[in-house]
Structures are given as structure tokens and as C-alpha cells.
Design a protein around this motif. Structure first.
Motif, PDB file in Angstrom:
ATOM      1  N   GLU A  18       0.816  -1.219   0.000  1.00 27.17           N
ATOM      2  CA  GLU A  18       0.000   0.000   0.000  1.00 27.17           C
ATOM      3  C   GLU A  18       0.843   1.260   0.000  1.00 27.17           C
ATOM      4  N   SER A  19       1.917   1.275   0.786  1.00 26.70           N
ATOM      5  CA  SER A  19       2.683   2.506   0.982  1.00 26.70           C
ATOM      6  C   SER A  19       3.768   2.732  -0.076  1.00 26.70           C
ATOM      7  N   ASN A  20       3.975   1.777  -0.956  1.00 27.99           N
ATOM      8  CA  ASN A  20       5.003   1.921  -1.978  1.00 27.99           C
ATOM      9  C   ASN A  20       4.383   1.899  -3.368  1.00 27.99           C
ATOM     10  N   ALA A  21       5.128   2.453  -4.329  1.00 27.13           N
ATOM     11  CA  ALA A  21       4.635   2.525  -5.714  1.00 27.13           C
ATOM     12  C   ALA A  21       4.751   1.185  -6.432  1.00 27.13           C
ATOM     13  N   GLY A  22       5.618   0.318  -5.951  1.00 25.37           N
ATOM     14  CA  GLY A  22       5.784  -0.968  -6.611  1.00 25.37           C
ATOM     15  C   GLY A  22       6.836  -1.819  -5.928  1.00 25.37           C
ATOM     16  N   VAL A  23       7.081  -2.977  -6.517  1.00 27.50           N
ATOM     17  CA  VAL A  23       8.040  -3.922  -5.959  1.00 27.50           C
ATOM     18  C   VAL A  23       8.737  -4.655  -7.105  1.00 27.50           C
ATOM     19  N   TYR A  24      10.031  -4.882  -6.941  1.00 25.04           N
ATOM     20  CA  TYR A  24      10.783  -5.720  -7.868  1.00 25.04           C
ATOM     21  C   TYR A  24      11.135  -7.017  -7.149  1.00 25.04           C
ATOM     22  N   VAL A  25      11.106  -8.107  -7.882  1.00 26.94           N
ATOM     23  CA  VAL A  25      11.431  -9.418  -7.340  1.00 26.94           C
ATOM     24  C   VAL A  25      12.811  -9.808  -7.866  1.00 26.94           C
ATOM     25  N   VAL A  26      13.736 -10.147  -6.933  1.00 26.16           N
ATOM     26  CA  VAL A  26      15.097 -10.515  -7.335  1.00 26.16           C
ATOM     27  C   VAL A  26      15.500 -11.818  -6.666  1.00 26.16           C
ATOM     28  N   SER A  27      16.260 -12.601  -7.391  1.00 24.82           N
ATOM     29  CA  SER A  27      16.834 -13.823  -6.852  1.00 24.82           C
ATOM     30  C   SER A  27      18.226 -13.477  -6.341  1.00 24.82           C
ATOM     31  N   LEU A  43      20.263   0.685  -2.384  1.00 24.75           N
ATOM     32  CA  LEU A  43      18.819   0.792  -2.592  1.00 24.75           C
ATOM     33  C   LEU A  43      18.209   1.844  -1.665  1.00 24.75           C
ATOM     34  N   ARG A  44      18.668   1.906  -0.418  1.00 21.90           N
ATOM     35  CA  ARG A  44      18.172   2.940   0.506  1.00 21.90           C
ATOM     36  C   ARG A  44      18.446   4.333  -0.039  1.00 21.90           C
ATOM     37  N   GLU A  45      19.641   4.521  -0.599  1.00 16.63           N
ATOM     38  CA  GLU A  45      20.005   5.815  -1.183  1.00 16.63           C
ATOM     39  C   GLU A  45      19.121   6.147  -2.386  1.00 16.63           C
ATOM     40  N   ALA A  46      18.602   5.131  -3.055  1.00 21.76           N
ATOM     41  CA  ALA A  46      17.738   5.325  -4.224  1.00 21.76           C
ATOM     42  C   ALA A  46      16.256   5.394  -3.840  1.00 21.76           C
ATOM     43  N   GLY A  47      15.956   5.366  -2.529  1.00 17.40           N
ATOM     44  CA  GLY A  47      14.568   5.449  -2.093  1.00 17.40           C
ATOM     45  C   GLY A  47      13.836   4.125  -2.151  1.00 17.40           C
ATOM     46  N   ALA A  48      14.567   3.030  -1.993  1.00 18.58           N
ATOM     47  CA  ALA A  48      13.960   1.698  -2.037  1.00 18.58           C
ATOM     48  C   ALA A  48      14.427   0.893  -0.831  1.00 18.58           C
ATOM     49  N   PRO A  87      10.332   4.286 -10.001  1.00 15.83           N
ATOM     50  CA  PRO A  87      10.838   2.950 -10.287  1.00 15.83           C
ATOM     51  C   PRO A  87      12.212   2.950 -10.952  1.00 15.83           C
ATOM     52  N   VAL A  88      12.609   4.060 -11.541  1.00 13.48           N
ATOM     53  CA  VAL A  88      13.837   4.103 -12.335  1.00 13.48           C
ATOM     54  C   VAL A  88      15.083   3.948 -11.462  1.00 13.48           C
ATOM     55  N   SER A  89      15.152   4.677 -10.360  1.00 10.72           N
ATOM     56  CA  SER A  89      16.353   4.641  -9.514  1.00 10.72           C
ATOM     57  C   SER A  89      16.621   3.242  -8.974  1.00 10.72           C
ATOM     58  N   ALA A  90      15.586   2.598  -8.458  1.00  8.30           N
ATOM     59  CA  ALA A  90      15.767   1.244  -7.916  1.00  8.30           C
ATOM     60  C   ALA A  90      16.160   0.267  -9.016  1.00  8.30           C
ATOM     61  N   ALA A  91      15.552   0.399 -10.191  1.00 13.29           N
ATOM     62  CA  ALA A  91      15.877  -0.490 -11.310  1.00 13.29           C
ATOM     63  C   ALA A  91      17.327  -0.306 -11.744  1.00 13.29           C
ATOM     64  N   ALA A 119      11.396  -9.192 -16.338  1.00 12.99           N
ATOM     65  CA  ALA A 119      12.795  -8.804 -16.135  1.00 12.99           C
ATOM     66  C   ALA A 119      13.268  -7.882 -17.258  1.00 12.99           C
ATOM     67  N   ALA A 120      12.848  -8.160 -18.491  1.00 16.64           N
ATOM     68  CA  ALA A 120      13.241  -7.307 -19.622  1.00 16.64           C
ATOM     69  C   ALA A 120      12.664  -5.904 -19.469  1.00 16.64           C
ATOM     70  N   GLU A 121      11.445  -5.811 -18.958  1.00 20.63           N
ATOM     71  CA  GLU A 121      10.836  -4.499 -18.751  1.00 20.63           C
ATOM     72  C   GLU A 121      11.532  -3.733 -17.632  1.00 20.63           C
ATOM     73  N   VAL A 122      11.994  -4.438 -16.609  1.00 18.59           N
ATOM     74  CA  VAL A 122      12.753  -3.785 -15.536  1.00 18.59           C
ATOM     75  C   VAL A 122      14.072  -3.242 -16.104  1.00 18.59           C
ATOM     76  N   ASP A 123      14.716  -4.017 -16.980  1.00 19.24           N
ATOM     77  CA  ASP A 123      15.936  -3.538 -17.650  1.00 19.24           C
ATOM     78  C   ASP A 123      15.638  -2.282 -18.471  1.00 19.24           C
TER      79      ASP A 123
END
Length: 173
Positions: A18-27, A43-48, A87-91, A119-123
Motif C-alpha cells: 500500500e505505501s510503496n509505488a511498486g516492488v521488484y522481485v530478485v533472486s 537501494l536505501r540511497e535510491a529510495g527503495a 521505479p527508475v532509480s531502484a531499477a 525482467a526485460a521491462e525492468v531492464d
């Protein structure tokens, strides 16, 4: 009946959704502790923020919050990177770190603006300019147009002044 710690974990995940704009899933399988600490710092420096949850609990929380289904991504040891607004900074951080770690960190996909992304869209998102860069480019364009208009307006008035001066010199002669 589910155990209380699982109920609490699902509630925590739901609040993050709810409080975030989105989530990325990473292995993160094979990531050392030092690498994980460095990634979390970047990631903290990028706001994630990166958190590790059980995949089933994330699946339940996503379903409860009516988010897109990520079942095909939720396999194996995963970490979830929640980004607050952009989403750009975290990606970018994830993509650079994946390159640096030589494939140890793998981006699986995620959710951005309520839509499932691969994953391609995150890239592709990582290749976009950041919000601050875009605002700077727009400001530069606006400034350029304003300067051009000022030059044109100044040119018309100075041309008119020269014409009036030439006419007055001709009449005086």
C-alpha cells in the motif's frame, strides 16, 4: 489456523504494498553478506528497501491487495525491493549491481504502477532517465523557448526603433 507470526508478516507485506509505488522481485541466491549489505545501502540511497519474505506469504498479500499475479516469478529464494515513488532509480541500482555481481543477483520482474513487469521491462525501466533528469530537461527546453521569444520580441522593437530613427534622420536632412 495460521500462526500469528505469519498473519503479522502478511499484514506487514500488505502495508508495504500500500505505501510503496511498486516492488521488484530478485533472486539473491549466492549473494554474500557483504554484497547484500552493499546492495541494501545502495537501494536505501535510491529510495527503495529490500526485504526477504516467504514466497507464499507474498502471494497471499498480493492476492489480498488485488495486485497482479506473480506466481511464475515466486520460485526459490527471493528478495523483494519496494520502491517508494520512482521505479527508475531502484531499477538502475539493481541492474548495475547484477552486472557487478556477475549474475549472482538476478532480476525476475515485479509490479510497477499496478502492472506486472518482466525482467526485460525492468531492464528497460533502468535505461530511462530519472525523474530529476527529466525535470531538468523540461526546464532547459522551457528556458530555451523563453530565451528565443525574448530575442524575437527584442528584435522587433529594436528594428522598429532603427526604422523610426532612419525616417527622422531623412526628414531632418
Amino acid at each position: 489456523m495460521p500462526k500469528q507470526y505469519k498473519i503479522d508478516a502478511v499484514a506487514e507485506i500488505e502495508s508495504k504494498i500500500e505505501s510503496n509505488a511498486g516492488v521488484y522481485v530478485v533472486s539473491y541466491n549466492g549473494l554474500t553478506v557483504l554484497q547484500a549489505q552493499e546492495l541494501r545501502k545502495q537501494l536505501r540511497e535510491a529510495g527503495a528497501q529490500m526485504k526477504v519474505y516467504k514466497n507464499n506469504l507474498v502471494r497471499i498479500a498480493l492476492e489480498n491487495k488485488e495486485q497482479p499475479n506473480l506466481d511464475e516469478m515466486l520460485v526459490g529464494p527471493l528478495a523483494y525491493v519496494f520502491f517508494e515513488e520512482e521505479p527508475v532509480s531502484a531499477a538502475k541500482v539493481l541492474k548495475e549491481f547484477a552486472k557487478k555481481s556477475k549474475g549472482v543477483l538476478e532480476i525476475k520482474g515485479g509490479i510497477s504502477d499496478g502492472q506486472a513487469v518482466t525482467a526485460a521491462e525492468v531492464d528497460a525501466i533502468a535505461e530511462l532517465p530519472s525523474k530529476d533528469q527529466l525535470l531538468g530537461q523540461i526546464a532547459g527546453l522551457i528556458n530555451g523557448f523563453a530565451r528565443d521569444i525574448a530575442v524575437c520580441v527584442n528584435g522587433v522593437s529594436s528594428g522598429l526603433a532603427r526604422t523610426v530613427q532612419q525616417i527622422s534622420e531623412q526628414k531632418a536632412a
